[in-house]
Design an enzyme around this catalytic site. Sequence first.
Site: not given
Ligand code: GCO
Length: 482
Positions: A379, A82, A302, A300, A171, A126
């Site tokens: 992500e 991607r 985290y 995405n 995002e 992006h």
């Molecule tokens: C996001 C972006 C990425 C970041 C990654 C880490 O999700 O913020 O797509 O460009 O670098 O997530 O923060």
Amino acid sequence: MSETDADLDRFPAGFLFGTATAAYQVEGSVHADGRGPSIWDTFSHTPGKTRNGDTGDIACDHFRRYDEDLDLMTELGVGAYRFSVSWPRVQPTGKGPASTDGLDFYRRLVDGLHARGIEPVVTLYHWDLPQPLQDAGGWPERDTAARFAEYAAIVAQALGDGVARWITVNEPWCAAWLGYGMGVHAPGLTDVGLAAAAHHHLLLGHGEAVAAVRSAVPAAQIGLSLNLGVARPATDDPDDVAAALRVDGNQNRMFLDPLLRGSYPADMLEHYRGRLPGLSVIRDGDLQVISRPIDFLGINFYSPGTVADASRAAQANAAGYCVPDEQPNPVSADLRVISVTRPAFPQTAMGWEIEPGALTELLTRVRRDYGQIPMLVTENGAAFDDYVEPEGTVRDPERIRYLDGHLRAVLQAREAGADVQGYFVWSLLDNFEWGFGYSKRFGLVWIDYPTGTRIPKESFRWYARVTQEGALPPSGNDAGSA
Ligand code: GCO
């Protein structure tokens, strides 16, 4: 039929293992072939906006070293890569005729991926909005959505059926709320009314781009990538519960509802009423455009979050949470919320809590609340304080444990009925982490920035085994054993 534990280590045939990057974070060569400035060129060159004044001028030099990076992907054994297309490389001013040279770079990249049996997954936006469009008002301006559709058509026609999966916008929450509301992303504005208007026009641009790509590539599978969150109340006090609902509205329902139900959530329309221009920019027919059918939802993820009402910092502290003493940003202040963290809870180098089960919680929530829609985790990854050992290796057991945990979370979400069809590690390479510059490393590959030398980390080799076997090492074994 419930799968056995052993099966829970195994992914279904056809599951898409990938990795991801983004143009401004890795390419460099910001003046090559007439590329124009984006808002991130402007922002990163503005003193004080990024750590150490870091910029994407060179980044990972991927524009010139992409063939070497393609070979790394072959070694990694991923089925898909991607990447994002730099809008100002294609249309230097954001409108008008396309740059053939700019498009040729992406044609070479797509051809190189096909030559290696790797599927290209293209992100059209992006965050690198051409600066002239920002000068004309940027995403708070409705015309930007039309310009985005024009750009999407150009790229789709150029790359055509060489690309099966298209992500319109990455995002939109970050682009709108970090960029126009909190000021920590380009273009660096701090106006909630502008952020809400940008939010709407990013979704409108997505909807227009869906039609543009479908028209150019009828067989395309089209989606977008949302950084959805898990916002939990710090206590069961009604004010904290209401605060978490407002964060859930801002980060999740103001995207999922218009996209998948064709309407904005009533509570958030009410909340932003009067923040001008805000959602007053909505016109008849916009929600039909925004909710044009998509083929997959990119997620995405985290880290989860815990939220309290802004007036209840003391109570959150008494409940055992760490309460930040920094001033709330304009978006959180407007929502009347504070984010708190759990003491001594495992965190990444970004200070993000590590809780893989929250990914299962998120994926199954989307399935429960919005029905069955194919999902891709577009992500997931983590920054840790990696370093090169004397023998030239980079051991990153924490990242292996993080990836192992979140891949297991995907399996558990599938087991619970969520149709998760793929997973992309963020990121292939250490790269420009926006406001953090090069101080945070998310890559499976270490980048020695002064020389551009690539060093695959231990997690690279671990993930190569996962993609090869289509399974995780039995839990507990080799999951990043230190
Ligand atoms: C996001 C972006 C990425 C970041 C990654 C880490 O999700 O913020 O797509 O460009 O670098 O997530 O923060």
